[in-house]
Design a protein around this motif. Sequence first.
Motif, mmCIF file in Angstrom:
data_model
loop_
_atom_site.group_PDB
_atom_site.id
_atom_site.type_symbol
_atom_site.label_atom_id
_atom_site.label_comp_id
_atom_site.label_asym_id
_atom_site.label_seq_id
_atom_site.Cartn_x
_atom_site.Cartn_y
_atom_site.Cartn_z
ATOM 1 N N ASN A 1 0.763 -1.313 0.077
ATOM 2 C CA ASN A 1 0.053 -0.189 -0.179
ATOM 3 C C ASN A 1 0.878 1.284 -0.196
ATOM 4 N N ASP A 2 0.391 2.140 -0.816
ATOM 5 C CA ASP A 2 1.177 3.681 -0.897
ATOM 6 C C ASP A 2 2.711 3.444 -1.636
ATOM 7 N N PHE A 3 3.104 2.469 -2.043
ATOM 8 C CA PHE A 3 4.448 2.214 -2.586
ATOM 9 C C PHE A 3 4.374 2.590 -3.867
ATOM 10 N N ASP A 4 5.384 3.196 -4.593
ATOM 11 C CA ASP A 4 5.650 3.318 -5.730
ATOM 12 C C ASP A 4 6.434 2.134 -6.435
ATOM 13 N N VAL A 5 6.462 1.991 -7.914
ATOM 14 C CA VAL A 5 7.098 0.719 -8.294
ATOM 15 C C VAL A 5 8.143 0.642 -8.255
ATOM 16 N N GLU A 6 9.142 1.735 -8.271
ATOM 17 C CA GLU A 6 10.559 1.612 -7.819
ATOM 18 C C GLU A 6 10.613 0.847 -6.430
ATOM 19 N N THR A 7 10.024 1.624 -5.405
ATOM 20 C CA THR A 7 10.231 1.268 -4.071
ATOM 21 C C THR A 7 9.593 -0.428 -3.980
ATOM 22 N N LEU A 8 8.776 -0.781 -4.735
ATOM 23 C CA LEU A 8 8.339 -2.267 -4.738
ATOM 24 C C LEU A 8 9.431 -3.110 -5.111
ATOM 25 N N ALA A 9 9.928 -2.760 -6.291
ATOM 26 C CA ALA A 9 11.208 -3.524 -6.788
ATOM 27 C C ALA A 9 12.314 -3.475 -5.893
ATOM 28 N N ALA A 10 12.529 -2.473 -5.279
ATOM 29 C CA ALA A 10 13.641 -2.493 -4.133
ATOM 30 C C ALA A 10 13.233 -3.541 -2.971
ATOM 31 N N LEU A 11 12.031 -3.503 -2.538
ATOM 32 C CA LEU A 11 11.600 -4.165 -1.246
ATOM 33 C C LEU A 11 11.602 -5.800 -1.768
ATOM 34 N N GLU A 12 11.205 -5.852 -3.055
ATOM 35 C CA GLU A 12 11.413 -7.380 -3.668
ATOM 36 C C GLU A 12 12.697 -7.718 -3.731
ATOM 37 N N ASP A 13 13.680 -6.899 -4.195
ATOM 38 C CA ASP A 13 15.143 -7.425 -4.136
ATOM 39 C C ASP A 13 15.596 -7.637 -2.673
ATOM 40 N N LEU A 14 15.252 -6.821 -1.555
ATOM 41 C CA LEU A 14 15.473 -7.425 -0.306
ATOM 42 C C LEU A 14 14.869 -8.565 0.251
ATOM 43 N N LEU A 15 13.825 -8.793 -0.179
ATOM 44 C CA LEU A 15 13.112 -9.976 0.307
ATOM 45 C C LEU A 15 13.624 -11.212 -0.224
ATOM 46 N N ASP A 16 14.063 -10.972 -1.654
ATOM 47 C CA ASP A 16 15.027 -12.100 -2.349
ATOM 48 C C ASP A 16 16.003 -12.768 -1.446
ATOM 49 N N GLY A 17 16.555 -11.977 -0.506
ATOM 50 C CA GLY A 17 17.900 -12.583 0.247
ATOM 51 C C GLY A 17 17.373 -12.713 1.646
ATOM 52 N N PHE A 18 15.942 -12.557 1.941
ATOM 53 C CA PHE A 18 15.596 -12.728 3.343
ATOM 54 C C PHE A 18 15.836 -14.373 3.573
ATOM 55 N N PRO A 19 16.627 -14.812 4.642
ATOM 56 C CA PRO A 19 16.834 -16.165 5.024
ATOM 57 C C PRO A 19 15.859 -16.564 6.012
ATOM 58 N N GLY A 20 14.684 -16.532 5.732
ATOM 59 C CA GLY A 20 13.684 -16.964 6.634
ATOM 60 C C GLY A 20 12.336 -17.134 6.095
ATOM 61 N N THR A 21 11.432 -17.332 7.053
ATOM 62 C CA THR A 21 9.853 -17.545 6.674
ATOM 63 C C THR A 21 9.244 -16.210 6.083
ATOM 64 N N LEU A 22 8.393 -16.377 5.164
ATOM 65 C CA LEU A 22 7.673 -15.035 4.706
ATOM 66 C C LEU A 22 6.061 -15.447 4.422
ATOM 67 N N LEU A 23 5.637 -14.782 5.317
ATOM 68 C CA LEU A 23 3.927 -14.622 5.322
ATOM 69 C C LEU A 23 3.477 -13.523 4.754
ATOM 70 N N ILE A 24 2.656 -13.536 3.609
ATOM 71 C CA ILE A 24 2.168 -12.238 3.074
ATOM 72 C C ILE A 24 0.574 -12.208 2.653
ATOM 73 N N ILE A 25 -0.037 -11.237 2.968
ATOM 74 C CA ILE A 25 -1.192 -11.044 2.686
ATOM 75 C C ILE A 25 -1.106 -9.581 1.691
ATOM 76 N N SER A 26 -1.551 -9.774 0.425
ATOM 77 C CA SER A 26 -1.325 -8.821 -0.602
ATOM 78 C C SER A 26 -2.408 -9.012 -1.618
ATOM 79 N N HIS A 27 -3.005 -7.732 -2.183
ATOM 80 C CA HIS A 27 -3.700 -7.734 -3.222
ATOM 81 C C HIS A 27 -3.048 -7.397 -4.713
ATOM 82 N N ASP A 28 -1.748 -7.380 -4.341
ATOM 83 C CA ASP A 28 -0.950 -6.924 -5.617
ATOM 84 C C ASP A 28 -0.293 -8.256 -6.209
#
Length: 606
Positions: A444-471
């Motif tokens: 919510n409220d993120f532009d596409v560049e920030t979303l791409a950066a967030l995805e890049d950070l999450l690519d390297g997240f060495p844990g468990t991800l639980l996500i609710i999103s309509h995106d």
Amino acid sequence: MSVSSPQQVNLLSCENVSKSFGDRPLLSDVSLGVSKGERIGVVGRNGAGKSTLLRVLAGAEPADSGRVTRGASVVVGELDQVGISAENATIRSHVMGDRDEHEWASDAAVREILTALLGGFGPEELDRRIADLSGGERRRAYLAEQLIREVDVLFLDEPTNHLDVEIIAWLAAHLKNRPKIAIVTVTHDRWFLDEVCDHMWEVVGGKVEEYEGGYSAFVLAKAERMRQESASEARRQNLMRKELAWLRRGPPARTTKPQFRIDAANELIAAEPPPRNAVELLEFASARLGKTVYELHDAKIGFETKTLINHITWNIAPGGRIGILGPNGAGKTSVLRSILGEIPLLAGKRVEGVTVKPGVLSQHLADLDLSKTVIDTVSDVANYIELGKGKQMSASQVCQRLGFDHDGQFTRVGELSGGERRRLELTRILMSEPNVLVLDEPTNDFDVETLAALEDLLDGFPGTLLIISHDRYFLERVCDNFVAVIGDLNFTDLPGGIEQYLDLRKKMLAGASGKPTSGGAGEGKGTSKLTPARERELRKLTDKYKRQLAKLEASIGLIHDQMLEFASDFERVAQLDRELRDLNESKETIELQWLEAADELSDGRQ
């Protein structure tokens, strides 16, 4: 400025338009046009001037200089981010205006729009006051108002906000079925951009850069433009190439009708590795989390007055990347809160691993010290985070990745917008180095560049991800597995991903549409009941399917444990992966059989 072909009819254009707010220039000498039937997506950083561009073109905001021209008979519709209605307006009066009921009620297209966005077109849906609606309901009413109008150009500012995956898919299909309307839309929903748009405008530095094709084409063209502008290899190692690599390897549906030249894309990303090393992250996650993360055993989730999910058995493995789908109000957030132990179970058992350290981004903003700067607020949590293999990232670097530039890091929290505070909260959570990351509507409220950066950070997240999103784009980009809460007391695994979820919802709604509705008399299946013998048979079937599913869940859990145990033996992991796929296919088949039997049983009781 775009050059229109002889067949294209120019509807409106702007020439040398500039617009500032105070001493801040947003648009500078912008010239462009909109032709009949064009579908244009507008992207850019938050605050770049995207919404201002739409308002100037729509005539809702005057330009400081330059000229906006529109054909004499061109009708414009606009959905802005605020929306205005009369103080005591109902949905009926706001959406329909002074149109007679017999006029719009006999129009199948209008009925479809009202049903999709508002749940129906009877008094129960249309006689509610706009002022009494939730933000999401109000947004859908404003969208319905614009869609039922006959317009030549439709300006849509964040049309997918507050819409779930299912309604976004409907909206994309609806707009594609109205090819004569020109559409200009600002949205951070990249799936929607790719599905609907054939041109892209990027607002950057007061200018508007134009690209052919949808979002995928924009990513390629921008990456190529950046490559040509700089001979430095470091400049080429950017988020756009990594995102392209994912687009290439992503869901099959994304490659069925490519919007850019495949040869050029392959050449550009030939050396780009997969977005994340799944085996490496799984091994790291196991070391940090152990074998147990969260488990639910025959659990009932809900509240004293309402059960949301019954008989859920769920084992969340280390390194799992899980997207949770479902319509609004079905109980997705309640499932997450129950997993975390924030809501007690009505029945059943919850297990939490002893090493679990969750980080939770909820839909509600945390209380922050408004007098502190962004960087001080983040550094209060930690100065560095460990990325594994001896790599670190400083608080300032994490801020930079999530859209806070050098000046932005020294901005006081009290001066931030709601979207910026949400980004700040996410930054603080990441700095706390959780090994389980729970994100409720993180985009919510993120532009596409920030979303791409967030995805890049999450690519390297060495844990468990639980996500609710309509995106949808974000979910497919970040998650490997999907589950659904669809409002029928059940919890469904989705090996087929979002497409399977949409198919399930279509079947569910098709069954519901057979019942009498407020839309008119004489429709529906009537009130036929099951015979006692058939009801007993269905009960036995559903019990049998539940037992089969429980056994399959246990087998799947065992496979996951073995994959952790043999993580370094790639041959063994590959064999286990094949077994896992077979088990998931069997599970999907049985779940569909169980769903059909449960639906028939439920319908027969009504």
